[in-house]
Write a protein that holds these residues in place. Structure first.
Motif, mmCIF file in Angstrom:
data_model
loop_
_atom_site.group_PDB
_atom_site.id
_atom_site.type_symbol
_atom_site.label_atom_id
_atom_site.label_comp_id
_atom_site.label_asym_id
_atom_site.label_seq_id
_atom_site.Cartn_x
_atom_site.Cartn_y
_atom_site.Cartn_z
ATOM 1 N N LYS A 1 47.743 32.240 32.531
ATOM 2 C CA LYS A 1 48.026 32.959 31.282
ATOM 3 C C LYS A 1 48.889 32.124 30.335
ATOM 4 O O LYS A 1 48.854 32.308 29.119
ATOM 5 C CB LYS A 1 48.707 34.283 31.600
ATOM 6 C CG LYS A 1 47.670 35.391 31.802
ATOM 7 C CD LYS A 1 48.303 36.690 32.227
ATOM 8 C CE LYS A 1 47.230 37.598 32.813
ATOM 9 N NZ LYS A 1 47.824 38.624 33.666
ATOM 10 N N SER A 2 49.665 31.189 30.941
ATOM 11 C CA SER A 2 50.530 30.378 30.093
ATOM 12 C C SER A 2 49.751 29.318 29.322
ATOM 13 O O SER A 2 50.252 28.730 28.376
ATOM 14 C CB SER A 2 51.604 29.713 30.954
ATOM 15 O OG SER A 2 50.986 28.749 31.779
ATOM 16 N N GLU B 1 47.366 33.474 38.569
ATOM 17 C CA GLU B 1 47.019 34.276 37.396
ATOM 18 C C GLU B 1 48.087 34.178 36.316
ATOM 19 O O GLU B 1 47.780 34.060 35.124
ATOM 20 C CB GLU B 1 46.781 35.722 37.804
ATOM 21 C CG GLU B 1 45.592 35.817 38.745
ATOM 22 C CD GLU B 1 44.917 37.155 38.755
ATOM 23 O OE1 GLU B 1 45.264 38.009 37.912
ATOM 24 O OE2 GLU B 1 44.028 37.345 39.614
ATOM 25 N N ASP B 2 49.345 34.169 36.755
ATOM 26 C CA ASP B 2 50.427 34.044 35.774
ATOM 27 C C ASP B 2 50.420 32.661 35.133
ATOM 28 O O ASP B 2 50.617 32.511 33.937
ATOM 29 C CB ASP B 2 51.776 34.282 36.462
ATOM 30 C CG ASP B 2 51.853 35.685 37.045
ATOM 31 O OD1 ASP B 2 51.308 36.592 36.367
ATOM 32 O OD2 ASP B 2 52.387 35.854 38.158
ATOM 33 N N GLU C 1 39.727 34.498 30.284
ATOM 34 C CA GLU C 1 39.962 35.288 31.487
ATOM 35 C C GLU C 1 39.771 34.455 32.754
ATOM 36 O O GLU C 1 39.126 33.401 32.737
ATOM 37 C CB GLU C 1 39.049 36.511 31.538
ATOM 38 C CG GLU C 1 37.584 36.197 31.720
ATOM 39 C CD GLU C 1 36.775 37.461 31.987
ATOM 40 O OE1 GLU C 1 35.549 37.401 31.800
ATOM 41 O OE2 GLU C 1 37.367 38.485 32.397
ATOM 42 N N SER D 1 47.098 28.108 26.685
ATOM 43 C CA SER D 1 46.455 28.716 25.518
ATOM 44 C C SER D 1 44.930 28.612 25.670
ATOM 45 O O SER D 1 44.425 27.835 26.489
ATOM 46 C CB SER D 1 46.897 27.983 24.257
ATOM 47 O OG SER D 1 46.569 26.616 24.396
#
Lengths: 337, 228
Positions: A216-217, A212-213, A223, A219
Motif C-alpha cells: 500500500k505504501s 499488504e501494508d 490492488e 504509489s
C-alpha cells in the motif's frame, strides 16, 4: 497458414464441410481460387485436400491402395499416379506400413493415412480438421512439423482446440463461437489486445504477513490479491497497477527493505488461451429467436429468392427482345440491299 | 467413375460379401439345376432362370445393402462427396460394380449350360439362353437400382437389407392381387424372357424402373447435402 479456433459446437467442422462442398451453404458462397464450390464443384474441389475430423478410411484396403484410390478420385493422371502415391507415402512417413490393412493400424498411423489422402494430387488448399487429436506427444510433434513444412507452399486451414498448437504453427487465427466470427488476427495481436492490465505475479516468503501494508505504501498500485499458499511456506500474489509503468524495480527495493524475500517476480502475460477465453466470454449472448421471427426470416428469404428469379427472367426477356430487334434490323438491312 | 467401379468390385471380394453372394447363388442354382434338368430330364436350360430370378430377389440385398449406408456410417461418404467426382458418377460407379458381380456369377453359371449341351449332344437353344440372360441382367439392374436407393436412405446396413428384401417380395406377390400391379413388379416383367419372347414393353418397363431408382438415389444424395 490459418488456425481455426472455437469451443466445442462452435461450428468449425460445419464450416469446413461447407468449404469442401460436403454441405451446401444455406446462404452465402464459398470460392476456392476463384471457383465457386456450389457452381463449379469439380474445379473447386480439385484445389482442396480435406482431412475430416473422424479420419474416415476404408478399413479393408491398405494405405497404398487407399491413397491410390484417392488419387484416382481426385483425377491424378494415370502416368503420374504411381509416383504421386510414393511421394505422399514418403511425405507422411508411412512407407513401412503401406501394405498392411488399415484396419490393423494404430490411431497415429490412421491419422497419417488420412492426411496422406488429403495431400495426394498436391492440392493448393489443405483443410485439416483437428489433425493431431489422439496422437502421442512424439507423433504430435511429427505431424506438426509436417504441417508446418506444408504451409510453405500450400494454403492451410487448420482447426484445433489445442491453442498452443495453433499459436505455434499458424500465422493467423480465426476464432468463431456459436457460428459467428469473433476475431481474425495474428496470435500475437490477439494476445496484445487482451492484455489490458499491468499485472505482476510475485512469490514471496513473508512470515510476518507485512506484505499488504508494504504494498500500500507504493504509489500506483491498484490492488493485491493472494492467489495461493505454496507448501514450502511461500505465498503467491498478483499485483495490479493503475498505469503501464514497470513496478518491478520499486517492489524489489521496497520488499528488500522490509525483509520480505522474493522468490519469483514476473509480469503476467496473456497467452492465446486467455485471449481466446476472453473473446468467447465477451461475445454478447444473443436472445434466442422466437419461432415467429424465424418464420419471418424464412419468408423474407423466400421472397428475396423469388424476386431474384423474376429479375433474372426479365433480364433474359430483355436480352431476347434486343436480339430479336437486331435480327429484324439485320433482315431489314439485308432487304434494303 | 472407373475408379469407383474398380474399388467397389475389389471391396466386394475383399469382404466375404462377394463370395457369399456368388457361393450361395451357385449353390442354389446347382440345386435347381439338379432338380429341374436331371429329375425331370429337361434340356430347356432357359427355364432354370425362373428359379434363379426368384433366388435373386432374396440375395440381391447382400450386394446393395451396404452401398451407401456403410459409407455413411463410416464417414467415408465425406471422402466421396468432397472428391471432384460428381454424385452421378459415384452412383453409377456403385451401380455398375454390383452389376459386374452379377455378371461374374452368370458367367460361372454358364457351366450348367455347357453341361446341358454335352447331354443334348450339341448346342441347344443358344438364342433363348442368351435372351433370357439379357432379361435376367435387366431384372438384376432394376433390383440393384432399387436396393441402392433403399441403401441411400439409411445408415444401417441391416435395415437397408431387410427393407429391400421385404419390398421386393411384396412386388413379387402383388401381381397375384390385381393385374394393375404387374407394371411395378420386376419379376413379373421378367417372366416372358425364358419363354424366348423379348417383349418391348417388358424391356422398357425394367429399364424405366432402373433409371427411376438411379435418379431417386442421386436426388436423395443431392438433397441430403442441402439439408444437413
Amino acid at each position: 497458414m490459418s488456425g481455426f479456433l472455437g469451443p466445442n459446437g462452435a461450428g468449425k467442422t460445419t464450416t469446413m464441410s461447407i468449404i469442401t462442398g460436403y454441405i451446401e451453404p444455406s446462404q452465402g458462397k464459398v470460392e476456392i481460387n476463384g471457383y465457386n464450390v456450389s457452381k463449379k464443384p469439380r474445379k473447386a474441389k480439385r484445389e482442396i485436400g480435406y482431412m475430416p475430423e473422424t479420419t474416415p478410411l476404408y478399413n479393408e484396403l491398405t494405405p497404398k491402395e487407399f491413397i491410390k484410390y484417392m488419387a484416382e478420385l481426385k483425377g491424378v493422371p494415370r502416368k503420374m499416379r504411381k509416383q504421386e502415391v510414393e511421394r505422399v507415402l514418403k511425405a507422411v512417413n508411412i512407407e513401412d506400413v503401406k501394405n498392411k490393412l488399415i484396419r490393423n493400424l494404430s490411431r497415429g498411423y490412421k491419422q497419417r493415412v488420412s492426411l496422406a489422402g488429403a495431400l495426394v494430387g498436391n492440392p493448393k488448399v489443405l483443410i485439416l480438421d483437428e489433425p493431431t487429436v489422439g496422437l502421442d506427444p512424439k507423433q504430435v510433434t511429427q505431424i506438426r512439423d509436417l504441417i508446418k513444412s506444408l504451409g510453405k507452399n500450400h494454403t492451410v486451414l487448420l482447426s484445433s482446440h489445442i491453442l498452443s498448437e495453433v499459436s505455434q504453427i499458424c500465422k493467423k487465427v480465426i476464432i468463431i463461437n456459436k457460428g459467428k466470427l469473433v476475431a481474425i488476427d495474428t496470435p500475437k495481436n490477439l494476445e496484445a489486445k487482451t492484455e489490458k492490465e499491468n499485472v505482476l505475479l510475485i512469490t514471496v516468503e513473508d512470515p510476518e504477513n507485512k506484505i499488504e501494508d508494504v504494498v500500500k505504501s507504493i504509489s500506483n498500485i491498484k490492488e493485491i490479491k493472494l492467489i495461493k499458499e505454496l507448501p514450502d511456506g511461500t505465498k503467491q500474489y498478483s499485483i495490479s497497477s493503475n498505469d503501464n509503468s514497470d513496478m518491478r524495480k520499486e517492489i524489489f527495493s521496497v520488499f528488500a527493505k522490509n525483509e520480505i524475500t522474493i522468490f519469483e517476480l514476473k509480469k503476467a502475460e496473456m497467452s492465446l488461451e486467455d485471449a481466446f477465453l476472453n473473446l468467447i466470454d465477451n461475445q454478447k449472448e444473443e436472445p434466442e429467436k422466437t419461432k415467429a421471427e424465424i418464420k419471418k426470416e424464412k419468408k423474407e428469404l423466400k421472397e428475396k429468392r423469388k424476386k431474384e428469379k423474376e429479375d433474372k427472367k426479365i433480364e433474359k426477356q430483355n436480352k431476347k427482345t434486343e436480339k430479336n430487334k437486331e435480327k429484324t434490323k439485320n433482315k431489314k438491312k439485308g432487304g434494303d440491299k | 467413375m472407373w475408379a469407383i467401379i474398380k474399388k467397389e468390385v475389389k471391396t466386394y471380394f475383399l469382404s466375404p460379401i462377394g463370395y457369399v453372394f456368388i457361393g450361395s447363388f451357385l449353390l442354389m442354382s446347382s440345386f435347381f439345376f439338379y432338380q429341374y434338368i436331371f429329375y425331370y430330364g429337361s434340356v430347356e436350360y432357359s427355364y432354370l432362370f425362373y428359379y434363379t430370378a426368384e433366388l435373386l430377389t432374396f440375395t440381391i440385398a447382400l450386394l446393395t445393402m451396404g452401398m451407401f449406408s456403410s459409407e455413411r456410417k463410416n464417414g467415408t461418404e465425406t471422402l466421396l462427396l468432397t472428391s471432384s467426382r460428381s454424385i452421378t458418377s459415384i452412383v453409377m460407379g456403385k451401380f455398375l460394380a454390383a452389376l459386374a458381380v452379377i455378371l461374374i456369377t452368370q458367367i460361372f453359371s454358364l457351366i450348367y449350360y455347357v453341361i446341358v449341351c454335352i447331354f443334348a449332344k450339341g448346342i441347344t437353344g443358344l438364342t433363348i439362353t442368351l435372351t433370357t440372360l439379357g432379361g435376367f441382367m435387366l431384372l438384376a439392374m432394376a433390383y440393384i437400382a432399387f436396393g441402392m436407393f433403399i441403401s441411400s436412405l439409411t445408415e444401417n446396413q441391416i435395415i437397408a437389407g431387410v427393407v429391400t428384401i421385404i419390398l421386393l417380395l411384396v412386388s413379387w406377390f402383388l401381381p397375384d392381387l390385381s393385374p394393375a400391379f404387374n407394371i411395378i413388379s420386376p419379376l413379373y416383367q421378367f417372366q416372358k424372357y425364358p419363354g424366348g419372347v423379348v417383349g418391348i414393353s417388358e424391356t422398357i418397363t425394367l429399364l424405366t424402373q432402373t433409371i427411376l431408382f438411379i435418379l431417386l438415389t442421386i436426388i436423395v444424395l443431392q438433397r441430403r447435402k442441402n439439408l444437413k
